[in-house]
Design an enzyme around this catalytic site. Structure first.
Site, PDB file in Angstrom:
ATOM      1  N   ARG A  94       0.833  -1.207   0.000  1.00 37.14           N
ATOM      2  CA  ARG A  94       0.000   0.000   0.000  1.00 37.14           C
ATOM      3  C   ARG A  94       0.869   1.260   0.000  1.00 37.14           C
ATOM      4  NH1 ARG A  94      -3.568   2.366   4.609  1.00 37.14           N
ATOM      5  NH2 ARG A  94      -5.067   3.639   3.464  1.00 37.14           N
ATOM      6  N   ASP A 131     -10.079  -9.769   1.933  1.00 39.82           N
ATOM      7  CA  ASP A 131     -10.687 -11.005   1.433  1.00 39.82           C
ATOM      8  C   ASP A 131     -10.472 -12.094   2.469  1.00 39.82           C
ATOM      9  OD1 ASP A 131      -8.237 -12.370   1.031  1.00 39.82           O
ATOM     10  OD2 ASP A 131      -8.187 -11.994  -1.119  1.00 39.82           O
ATOM     11  N   HIS A 176       0.622   4.132  -2.855  1.00 47.57           N
ATOM     12  CA  HIS A 176       0.303   5.508  -2.488  1.00 47.57           C
ATOM     13  C   HIS A 176       1.444   6.450  -2.857  1.00 47.57           C
ATOM     14  CE1 HIS A 176      -3.346   5.203   0.376  1.00 47.57           C
ATOM     15  NE2 HIS A 176      -3.305   4.131  -0.396  1.00 47.57           N
ATOM     16  N   ASP A 177       2.661   5.960  -2.837  1.00 47.43           N
ATOM     17  CA  ASP A 177       3.801   6.776  -3.257  1.00 47.43           C
ATOM     18  C   ASP A 177       3.756   7.051  -4.754  1.00 47.43           C
ATOM     19  OD1 ASP A 177       6.322   8.105  -3.051  1.00 47.43           O
ATOM     20  OD2 ASP A 177       7.292   6.298  -3.797  1.00 47.43           O
ATOM     21  N   ASP A 183      -3.167 -14.184  -3.455  1.00 49.34           N
ATOM     22  CA  ASP A 183      -3.818 -15.128  -4.358  1.00 49.34           C
ATOM     23  C   ASP A 183      -4.930 -14.409  -5.129  1.00 49.34           C
ATOM     24  OD1 ASP A 183      -5.930 -14.846  -2.520  1.00 49.34           O
ATOM     25  OD2 ASP A 183      -5.377 -16.659  -1.431  1.00 49.34           O
ATOM     26  N   HIS A 215      -5.485  -5.776  -3.305  1.00 50.24           N
ATOM     27  CA  HIS A 215      -6.428  -5.821  -2.189  1.00 50.24           C
ATOM     28  C   HIS A 215      -6.634  -7.235  -1.663  1.00 50.24           C
ATOM     29  CE1 HIS A 215      -8.552  -1.714  -3.096  1.00 50.24           C
ATOM     30  NE2 HIS A 215      -7.316  -1.578  -2.660  1.00 50.24           N
ATOM     31  N   THR A 216      -5.977  -8.205  -2.268  1.00 52.58           N
ATOM     32  CA  THR A 216      -6.025  -9.558  -1.714  1.00 52.58           C
ATOM     33  C   THR A 216      -5.311  -9.627  -0.367  1.00 52.58           C
ATOM     34  OG1 THR A 216      -5.660 -11.901  -2.199  1.00 52.58           O
ATOM     35  CG2 THR A 216      -3.916 -10.387  -2.844  1.00 52.58           C
ATOM     36  N   ASN A 238      -3.866   8.783   3.900  1.00 55.44           N
ATOM     37  CA  ASN A 238      -2.612   8.158   4.309  1.00 55.44           C
ATOM     38  C   ASN A 238      -2.458   7.989   5.816  1.00 55.44           C
ATOM     39  OD1 ASN A 238      -1.714   7.910   1.676  1.00 55.44           O
ATOM     40  ND2 ASN A 238      -0.646   9.871   1.685  1.00 55.44           N
ATOM     41  N   SER A 294       8.132  10.220  -1.764  1.00 57.20           N
ATOM     42  CA  SER A 294       7.608  11.421  -1.100  1.00 57.20           C
ATOM     43  C   SER A 294       6.675  11.059   0.046  1.00 57.20           C
ATOM     44  CB  SER A 294       6.898  12.327  -2.100  1.00 57.20           C
ATOM     45  OG  SER A 294       5.882  11.625  -2.799  1.00 57.20           O
ATOM     46  N   GLY A 337       4.807  10.405  -8.760  1.00 58.18           N
ATOM     47  CA  GLY A 337       5.626   9.281  -9.198  1.00 58.18           C
ATOM     48  C   GLY A 337       6.255   8.557  -8.026  1.00 58.18           C
TER      49      GLY A 337
END
Length: 316
Positions: A59, A241, A63-64, A248, A188-189, A91, A73, A69
């Site tokens: 994550r 999940d 988010h970076d 997976d 998001h797994t 964040n 940061s 880019g």
């Protein structure tokens, strides 16, 4: 920041992003040949202490990369009157910054001033996936660290409540396709989401439905028991999940069952193109892994930095 200024900042930031032509898989071969092993070992030790670390690192990297880019940061601390990205609302639940700090400390002892924080974060994200049973890949290296970090720019991140149209816009602005959108959503797994990210789906959804009709009713009821009312505790939430520490394709299978947790998950079924990709990745772990690796390499090659920090939390 008013609406016009915010839109202009989005245009400027997205215009400044570029894919790193100078990145190389063997970038540190001569200058710091043991860099990747150091990072892998740090991530493995951290994961043994806390099994939420892989999801947190993945994550952090995402988010970076979506703000200015992949320039680390997101790792910068606030200084003086400037609030850094990590203080932006999306964040506030980021963690595992200490894992990157530990890797940087070891690398500075081994080869000072050589390995960027942005590269450490990209490699740590790859290791997080691998340690969780997912694929591994050669990470192109040579990113530089940015010197700018502003909390309000965190609003440019894709939000949990985004529709497919909004997701498409966000990813397209960063040069990413719908296939890459669906593949990267598979991250998001791993992990956990707080009630505030999905409570609008299970309480007062709209004037007709109390619960989002695209959500499986039994799943919705279980979430309502966890998130009791609109004022659920900040810490309450749900795993993303049913195998939250295994990388997976369960995530895609659950979406097809109406058990995607976030609006931004379930909305992937609202277009024939993205629905077909969800089905493909649900049916084939290999197809998901291949697409995810290609998408991660492309996303992590969005560059924008200018130095190699000595401390990941502060500019030189």
């Amino acid at each position: 920041m008013d609406v016009l200024a915010f839109v202009l900042s989005l245009v400027v930031i997205c215009y400044a992003l570029s894919f790193g032509d100078a990145l190389s898989s063997n970038y540190y071969e001569q200058t710091c040949p043991g860099a990747e092993s150091v990072i892998t070992n740090v991530v493995m030790r951290a994961t043994q202490r806390d099994n939420s670390v892989p999801a947190a690192l993945l994550r952090l990297h995402f988010h970076d990369c979506f703000i200015r880019g992949c320039d680390a940061s997101v790792l910068l601390d606030s200084v003086g009157g400037n609030n850094a990205e990590k203080q932006g609302l999306p964040n506030l639940t980021l963690h595992a910054f200490d894992v990157i700090d530990d890797a940087k400390k070891e690398l500075e002892s081994l080869c000072p001033g050589v390995v960027s924080c942005a590269d450490i974060l990209a490699l740590a994200a790859r290791d997080a996936v691998m340690i969780s049973g997912g694929p591994t890949w050669d990470v192109p290296k040579g990113r530089k660290d940015g010197r700018t970090s502003i909390d309000t720019e965190a609003r440019l991140l894709p939000a949990p409540r985004f529709t497919l149209f909004q997701l498409h816009q966000s990813f397209t602005q960063r040069g990413l396709t719908d296939k890459e959108l669906v593949a990267l959503s598979g991250g998001h797994t791993l992990g956990f989401s707080h009630c505030r990210s999905f409570k609008d789906r299970i309480h007062n959804f709209n004037s007709t439905y109390d619960i989002d009709p695209s959500m499986d009713p039994s799943f919705a009821e279980s979430l309502r028991r966890t998130c009791l009312g609109q004022n659920a505790s900040f810490d309450l939430g749900s795993i993303m999940d049913t195998s939250p520490t295994s990388f997976d394709n369960t995530y895609y299978k659950l979406i097809l069952q109406g058990r995607g947790l976030l609006t931004s998950d379930q909305t992937l079924l609202t277009s024939p193109v993205t629905k077909d990709l969800v089905t493909e990745f649900a049916d084939s772990l290999e197809a998901f892994y291949n697409a995810f690796v290609e998408s991660m390499i492309k996303m992590s090659s969005i560059t924008g930095g200018e130095e190699v920090r000595r401390n990941c939390r502060a500019v030189n």
